[in-house]
Scaffold this motif. Structure first.
Motif, PDB file in Angstrom:
ATOM      1  N   ARG A  62     -20.578   1.493  45.249  1.00 13.42           N
ATOM      2  CA  ARG A  62     -21.836   0.551  44.441  1.00 13.42           C
ATOM      3  C   ARG A  62     -21.278   0.042  43.188  1.00 13.42           C
ATOM      4  O   ARG A  62     -20.351   0.622  42.286  1.00 13.42           O
ATOM      5  CB  ARG A  62     -22.979   1.321  44.477  1.00 13.42           C
ATOM      6  N   GLY A  63     -21.920  -1.025  42.629  1.00 18.23           N
ATOM      7  CA  GLY A  63     -21.670  -1.413  41.290  1.00 18.23           C
ATOM      8  C   GLY A  63     -22.431  -1.150  40.337  1.00 18.23           C
ATOM      9  O   GLY A  63     -23.731  -1.268  40.502  1.00 18.23           O
ATOM     10  N   MET A  64     -22.242  -0.489  39.404  1.00 16.32           N
ATOM     11  CA  MET A  64     -22.873   0.071  38.327  1.00 16.32           C
ATOM     12  C   MET A  64     -22.998  -0.765  37.129  1.00 16.32           C
ATOM     13  O   MET A  64     -21.836  -1.076  36.442  1.00 16.32           O
ATOM     14  CB  MET A  64     -22.393   1.411  37.897  1.00 16.32           C
ATOM     15  N   GLN A  65     -24.132  -1.306  36.812  1.00 13.31           N
ATOM     16  CA  GLN A  65     -24.191  -2.313  35.575  1.00 13.31           C
ATOM     17  C   GLN A  65     -24.923  -1.630  34.585  1.00 13.31           C
ATOM     18  O   GLN A  65     -26.204  -1.254  34.645  1.00 13.31           O
ATOM     19  CB  GLN A  65     -24.975  -3.691  36.055  1.00 13.31           C
ATOM     20  N   ILE A  66     -24.387  -1.684  33.014  1.00 16.56           N
ATOM     21  CA  ILE A  66     -24.857  -0.919  32.038  1.00 16.56           C
ATOM     22  C   ILE A  66     -25.162  -1.820  30.942  1.00 16.56           C
ATOM     23  O   ILE A  66     -24.224  -2.779  30.749  1.00 16.56           O
ATOM     24  CB  ILE A  66     -23.892   0.085  31.607  1.00 16.56           C
ATOM     25  N   VAL A  67     -26.160  -2.024  30.359  1.00 15.26           N
ATOM     26  CA  VAL A  67     -26.573  -2.801  29.505  1.00 15.26           C
ATOM     27  C   VAL A  67     -26.943  -1.882  28.054  1.00 15.26           C
ATOM     28  O   VAL A  67     -27.936  -1.210  28.309  1.00 15.26           O
ATOM     29  CB  VAL A  67     -27.785  -3.732  29.545  1.00 15.26           C
ATOM     30  N   LEU A  88     -21.502  -3.336  30.431  1.00 19.81           N
ATOM     31  CA  LEU A  88     -20.481  -2.892  31.174  1.00 19.81           C
ATOM     32  C   LEU A  88     -20.448  -2.491  32.531  1.00 19.81           C
ATOM     33  O   LEU A  88     -21.645  -2.282  32.812  1.00 19.81           O
ATOM     34  CB  LEU A  88     -20.160  -1.369  30.404  1.00 19.81           C
ATOM     35  N   TRP A  89     -19.722  -3.213  33.295  1.00 17.74           N
ATOM     36  CA  TRP A  89     -19.930  -2.892  34.802  1.00 17.74           C
ATOM     37  C   TRP A  89     -18.801  -2.014  35.441  1.00 17.74           C
ATOM     38  O   TRP A  89     -17.448  -2.041  34.971  1.00 17.74           O
ATOM     39  CB  TRP A  89     -19.517  -4.461  35.554  1.00 17.74           C
ATOM     40  N   VAL A  90     -19.218  -1.146  36.258  1.00 15.76           N
ATOM     41  CA  VAL A  90     -18.089  -0.031  36.676  1.00 15.76           C
ATOM     42  C   VAL A  90     -18.409  -0.160  38.162  1.00 15.76           C
ATOM     43  O   VAL A  90     -19.335   0.120  38.413  1.00 15.76           O
ATOM     44  CB  VAL A  90     -18.288   1.217  36.004  1.00 15.76           C
ATOM     45  N   THR A  91     -17.253   0.196  39.036  1.00 20.16           N
ATOM     46  CA  THR A  91     -17.430   0.229  40.556  1.00 20.16           C
ATOM     47  C   THR A  91     -17.117   1.651  40.696  1.00 20.16           C
ATOM     48  O   THR A  91     -16.138   2.355  40.194  1.00 20.16           O
ATOM     49  CB  THR A  91     -16.654  -0.566  41.370  1.00 20.16           C
ATOM     50  N   LEU A  92     -18.193   2.339  41.444  1.00 20.10           N
ATOM     51  CA  LEU A  92     -17.970   3.794  41.815  1.00 20.10           C
ATOM     52  C   LEU A  92     -17.640   3.966  43.467  1.00 20.10           C
ATOM     53  O   LEU A  92     -18.320   3.201  44.110  1.00 20.10           O
ATOM     54  CB  LEU A  92     -19.616   4.582  41.497  1.00 20.10           C
ATOM     55  N   GLU A 101     -29.780   0.514  29.700  1.00 19.86           N
ATOM     56  CA  GLU A 101     -30.615   0.148  31.118  1.00 19.86           C
ATOM     57  C   GLU A 101     -29.139   0.322  32.243  1.00 19.86           C
ATOM     58  O   GLU A 101     -27.966  -0.107  31.657  1.00 19.86           O
ATOM     59  CB  GLU A 101     -31.237  -1.279  31.256  1.00 19.86           C
ATOM     60  N   ILE A 102     -29.604   0.929  33.167  1.00 23.68           N
ATOM     61  CA  ILE A 102     -28.520   0.864  34.295  1.00 23.68           C
ATOM     62  C   ILE A 102     -29.141   0.307  35.550  1.00 23.68           C
ATOM     63  O   ILE A 102     -30.467   0.717  35.769  1.00 23.68           O
ATOM     64  CB  ILE A 102     -28.174   2.597  34.394  1.00 23.68           C
ATOM     65  N   SER A 103     -28.467  -0.297  36.390  1.00 23.55           N
ATOM     66  CA  SER A 103     -28.960  -0.971  37.623  1.00 23.55           C
ATOM     67  C   SER A 103     -27.771  -0.957  38.444  1.00 23.55           C
ATOM     68  O   SER A 103     -26.446  -0.544  37.924  1.00 23.55           O
ATOM     69  CB  SER A 103     -29.466  -2.304  37.361  1.00 23.55           C
ATOM     70  N   TYR A 104     -27.999  -1.204  39.711  1.00 21.39           N
ATOM     71  CA  TYR A 104     -26.917  -1.081  40.687  1.00 21.39           C
ATOM     72  C   TYR A 104     -26.966  -2.269  41.629  1.00 21.39           C
ATOM     73  O   TYR A 104     -28.101  -2.866  41.919  1.00 21.39           O
ATOM     74  CB  TYR A 104     -26.999   0.037  41.608  1.00 21.39           C
ATOM     75  N   ASP A 105     -25.661  -2.844  41.855  1.00 24.90           N
ATOM     76  CA  ASP A 105     -25.730  -3.902  43.007  1.00 24.90           C
ATOM     77  C   ASP A 105     -24.682  -3.803  43.682  1.00 24.90           C
ATOM     78  O   ASP A 105     -23.772  -2.807  43.958  1.00 24.90           O
ATOM     79  CB  ASP A 105     -25.489  -5.364  42.024  1.00 24.90           C
TER      80      ASP A 105
END
Length: 383
Positions: free
Chosen positions: A180-185, A250-254, A285-289
C-alpha cells in the motif's frame, strides 16, 4: 489451436496494444471485449461491472460448479520505447505489463468454448478493470452484477520476465505480497526566509522520517516477518528562496508477505510519523492509496493448475516464495477457491512496467491451453 486462430489472436493482441487505456478509463477496451465475447457465442455478457468490467457466461446445462477465468483490462501511464509496428498510439500510455496478452488468452478460451461448451457447470470469463491501482477487483466483487456470476473456483495468470519462456511457476500459499502507498502530509507555518524562527518548518521532520521509515523494513527473506518500506516521493515547501517552508509531503510504499504483518508495519510507521511530527510542533495527516492485500493461492486449486500443465505438457515448477510485487487478484479468493500461476516471458525479457517491455506472442496458445485444461480438470474433479 490452429495456426489461423493463433494468428488471429496475435493480431487482436496487437490491436489492444496500440490502444491502451489507464485504470478506470477502460471504456473502449471493455466495449471491444464485450463485442468479441458476443461473437464468441457467450450465453450472457454483463458490462459495467465495478466500472468498466465485463463478464461472459458459458453454460453447460448440467449442474456443477462455476469456474472463473480472470484477466485485466488496464494499461499503464508509461511512455513506450519499444520499436514496434504495433506500438502504442496513445502518448504516455502503454500496455507494459502484458494485460493485452492476458485479455487475448482469455478471449482464446471464449473461442474454444463457443465450439465446445463445458461438460458440466459453467464457465465465467472475468475481464477486470483497474488492476494496476488495486481498486478494480474490490469494485468488481462489490458490484451487484457479480452475484450473478460469482465463481466457486477462479483462476488467473501473469506473465513473468526472468522465467524461461513458456514455463510455469506455481506457489502454494502466499503468491503475491501485500502493499500500500502511505501518503504523509506535514503542516507547520511559513515564514520569511530571513526569519525562519517565526515559522514552523517541516524540514527537520522530513529529514528524520526519510531514513527512519526506510529503516522500518529492509526486505530480506520472503517469510512472515518480511517487510520492505520504499520512499518514493518527497516535497518540501515551494520553489522559492524567500519563504521558509510550512508544508512537506512524503510518500512511502509498504510491502509485506502477509496482511497481518502489514497491519503491524502500518502501526509502526504511523507511530513514527506521529512522534516525529509532534516533537517538531507539526500537524500531520496520513492516508493510503493503491492498497493491495496479500494474494494467497488455494492448495486444491494449485493442484488443478498443476494437473492442467501436466496434461498440456507445460513445464511446471512449484515454488515456496511469493512474488514481491502485488496483485489484486487475491480479492477473488475471499469468496472462492483461487489460484494464480506465473507464465515465463523469457529469462532475458525486459521487466514488467519497463518502457521497452512487450508481451511475448508465443505465450498466447500456452496460456489459453492451460486455462482450457484447467477448466476440464476443475469441472471433472480429477485433480
Amino acid at each position: 489451436m490452429t495456426p489461423e486462430r493463433i494468428a488471429q489472436l496475435i493480431r487482436l493482441r496487437h490491436e489492444f496494444h496500440q490502444q491502451p487505456e489507464l485504470s478506470g478509463q477502460e471504456e473502449h477496451t471493455a466495449t471491444r471485449v464485450a463485442d468479441l465475447l458476443r461473437q464468441a457465442g457467450a450465453d450472457r455478457v454483463l458490462c459495467g461491472i465495478g466500472g468498466h468490467g465485463v463478464a461472459a457466461v458459458y453454460e453447460s446445462g448440467v449442474p456443477g460448479p462455476t469456474v472463473g477465468i480472470r484477466c485485466e483490462l488496464d494499461g499503464l501511464p508509461i511512455q513506450e520505447l519499444a520499436d514496434l509496428e504495433y506500438a502504442s498510439q496513445i502518448a504516455g500510455k502503454g500496455h507494459l505489463c502484458g494485460h493485452d496478452g492476458h485479455m487475448v488468452m482469455v478471449l482464446g478460451v471464449a473461442e474454444a468454448l463457443k465450439e465446445q461448451r463445458p461438460k458440466s457447470g459453467r464457465v465465467v470469463l472475468i475481464f477486470q478493470p483497474a488492476e494496476e491501482t488495486g481498486h478494480g477487483a474490490i469494485a468488481y466483487r462489490a458490484d451487484p452484477q457479480f452475484a450473478e456470476v460469482s465463481p466457486d473456483i477462479v483462476l488467473s495468470l501473469h506473465n513473468l520476465p526472468g522465467l524461461e519462456l513458456g514455463a510455469v511457476e506455481l506457489c502454494e500459499g502466499p503468491a503475491n505480497c501485500a502493499s500500500r502507498g502511505m501518503q504523509i502530509v506535514l503542516t507547520g507555518k511559513t515564514s520569511h526566509a530571513a526569519a525562519p524562527q517565526d515559522g514552523v518548518s517541516p524540514a527537520g521532520a522530513l529529514s528524520t522520517l526519510i531514513p527512519a521509515l526506510a529503516n522500518l523494513g529492509a526486505g530480506g527473506d520472503l517469510d512472515d516477518t518480511y517487510a520492505l518500506t520504499t520512499v518514493t516521493h518527497a516535497t518540501l515547501g515551494e520553489r522559492t528562496v524567500g519563504v521558509a517552508p510550512g508544508q512537506a509531503e512524503l510518500w512511502v510504499t509498504l510491502r509485506t508477505v502477509s496482511d497481518a504483518r502489514m497491519e503491524s508495519l502500518m502501526a509502526e510507521a504511523e507511530t513514527l510519523v506521529k512522534n516525529t511530527a509532534e516533537a517538531e510542533g507539526l500537524a500531520f495527516e496520513i492516508s493510503y492509496d493503491e492498497v493491495f492485500e496479500a494474494c494467497v493461492n488455494d492448495l486444491e486449486t494449485v493442484s488443478v493448475l498443476a494437473k492442467a500443465c501436466a496434461d498440456r505438457g507445460v513445464a511446471c515448477r512449484l515454488v515456496d516464495q511469493p512474488q514481491r510485487f502485488s496483485e489484486d487478484f487475491g480479492q477473488f479468493g475471499k469468496g472462492a477457491q483461487a489460484a494464480m500461476f506465473w507464465l515465463g516471458a523469457g529469462q532475458d525479457h525486459p521487466q514488467l512496467h519497463n518502457p521497452d517491455y512487450d508481451f511475448p506472442d508465443a505465450l498466447i496458445p500456452i496460456g489459453t491451453g492451460v486455462f482450457l485444461s484447467a477448466i476440464d480438470v476443475a469441472l471433472s474433479n480429477t485433480y
